[in-house]
Design an enzyme around this catalytic site. Sequence first.
Site, mmCIF file in Angstrom:
data_model
loop_
_atom_site.group_PDB
_atom_site.id
_atom_site.type_symbol
_atom_site.label_atom_id
_atom_site.label_comp_id
_atom_site.label_asym_id
_atom_site.label_seq_id
_atom_site.Cartn_x
_atom_site.Cartn_y
_atom_site.Cartn_z
ATOM 1 C CG ASN A 1 -2.758 2.144 7.876
ATOM 2 O OD1 ASN A 1 -2.272 1.965 9.004
ATOM 3 N ND2 ASN A 1 -2.326 3.088 7.067
ATOM 4 C CE LYS B 1 -1.062 7.697 -0.613
ATOM 5 N NZ LYS B 1 -0.356 7.220 0.590
ATOM 6 N N GLY B 2 -3.782 3.582 0.901
ATOM 7 C CA GLY B 2 -4.744 3.773 1.989
ATOM 8 C C GLY B 2 -5.837 4.783 1.675
ATOM 9 C CG ASN C 1 6.727 7.166 3.911
ATOM 10 O OD1 ASN C 1 5.625 7.677 4.169
ATOM 11 N ND2 ASN C 1 6.956 5.880 4.082
ATOM 12 N N GLY D 1 8.665 -5.813 3.666
ATOM 13 C CA GLY D 1 9.787 -5.130 4.296
ATOM 14 C C GLY D 1 11.081 -5.321 3.533
ATOM 15 N N GLY D 2 11.390 -4.379 2.669
ATOM 16 C CA GLY D 2 12.688 -4.371 1.999
ATOM 17 C C GLY D 2 12.883 -5.373 0.890
ATOM 18 C CB CYS E 1 -4.933 5.661 11.845
ATOM 19 S SG CYS E 1 -4.568 5.304 10.168
ATOM 20 C CB SER F 1 -0.878 -0.028 1.251
ATOM 21 O OG SER F 1 -1.484 1.217 1.427
ATOM 22 C CG ASN G 1 -3.910 0.206 3.552
ATOM 23 O OD1 ASN G 1 -4.196 1.238 4.147
ATOM 24 N ND2 ASN G 1 -3.069 -0.686 4.034
#
Lengths: 303, 254
Positions: A125, A44-45, A68, A242-243, A128, A20, A98
């Site tokens: 997500n 994207k969220g 970011n 992750g990466g 938040c 996302s 997301n």
Amino acid sequence: MDLSVSIGRLNLKNPVMTASGTFGYGEEYTDFMDPSVLGGIIVKGISLKPMEGNPPPRICETPCGMLNAIGLQNVGLKNFLKEKLPYLRKFETKIIVNILGKSIQEYVKIAKALDGAGVDGIELNVSCPNVKKGGITFGTDQRSLSQLINSVRQAVPSATIITKLSPNVSSIPDFAKTAEDAGSDAISLINTIPALAIDPETWKPRLANVTGGLSGPAIKPIALRMVWEAAQAVQIPVIGVGGILNSSDAVEFLLAGASAVQVGTGNFVNPRATSEIVEGLSAYLQRKNIHSVSAIIGKLKTP
Amino acid sequence: MHKLFTARVIENRPVNHKNYLLTAQPLAATAAPLPGQFYMIETARSLDPLLKRPFSYFRRTPDTLQFLYALKGKGTALMSTLATGQEIRVIGPLGTGYPPPPKGTAPLLVAGGLGIASLFSFAETLSKKLCLLYGARCRSDFLMLDEVDKLGCEVVTCTDDFSFGKGGKVTDVVSDFLSSSPKKRYTLYACGPLPMLAAVSDTARRHKIRGFVSLEENMACGFGACLGCAVRTVRGYKRVCKEGPVFPIEEIVW
């Protein structure tokens, strides 16, 4: 070669998805690759109302990674349904959206609308702050997390729900178990790691938001450890993030117990990364003489 | 046309104490860039630096693309070690270019230091009737002056430390220039450091002339996905890489 995997009720043609917030709404990548080759796109969220995001500078590079603080900039639910979803639907891949909210009610509203619009899945997500609970983030409080997933589960009983876990907790297995018990079909991890970069010349933080989320190869070993721990704690599928830059990275996550992977920062480094990973996985299995990708999931050889 | 391509380094040489000129040959068919557009360049095949760096192209020849760049950090330091024959991955051309001047107006180009990198190719496409105001901190900061001379247009140079050309900041030179020719209608095009662009934009507003600025911001992808390069405009945040880097002056909230 069988690359297909199952995430809840969803059958993905391969385990490669986009993370996302790194693939926009699909439009930006068609110059480089065909999104239809993907197992899924995590959009994207989306929030109930449009969000304009944080002031710049929003990103900075750090060794082997980046920070970011985009600030969840997005077009909002209504515009997404009207303008973005029809375009995404043209691709022959699963569309998972997301979602984020400031209260359980907001998550429920968005989930219902998306489920009604026929998206393939919803990723929560949970990083938040819960405004109603005094700003505590859903993702770092087991009770709030459980209530949130439960409420969304009841609102959209037949939807595939993925909960994206925050790495910002002391025990990932506890939170993985909470998500499973509350009715999540799968968990994805890890979200970015809260971090800070400083300019020693100006004495200022490098991001206007001061802190940001660290992503990229720098966090891969942490993500692998957490995926490995989570996969042992739950029966539901784990999605590793992750990466991941290439197919070897993806294989490492599958061995650690992930049923699928998401590529985030890797898309920025190489906009063809996801499609190259799909090809690379296939070549890897062929080289190892393994006929199905599911045969390597969780096969890490520990002493 | 390939937007992500491999290019071979033809030449990579210093042009003054802190700037380099990279000449690279794309190994695939690529789209012709518009002046003002930029490319994301892999400075080294490594995890650190991880991201490509954005650079306006300085000039395009039939076979090559040329980039002027400053040694700023780890990425550009590694970039300066790229040797002839090495292959690099490049994305581009990206973003918007400089729009042509509206009929009845003369182009007034204002470059600050390395800002010449993006304005040079634009100047090449314009008729010789353009005027280029080119400012730098000191004499040794000027780039490609020989090439600029060959443009054959009116060039006014100035330095902050009075070591070359007119003395004073390019922003003051713009102001003087516009005041001395009040009858003529100009369209302004500016590229340089942010404070210079803000000052030049203010001058343009006071003289009621329209114009465009080329902006710079940290960016991860360069093609509109990361939303990292946001700039505040009168219509909310816009992406420097996609809606820009060239923006109408009146759109930017300084």
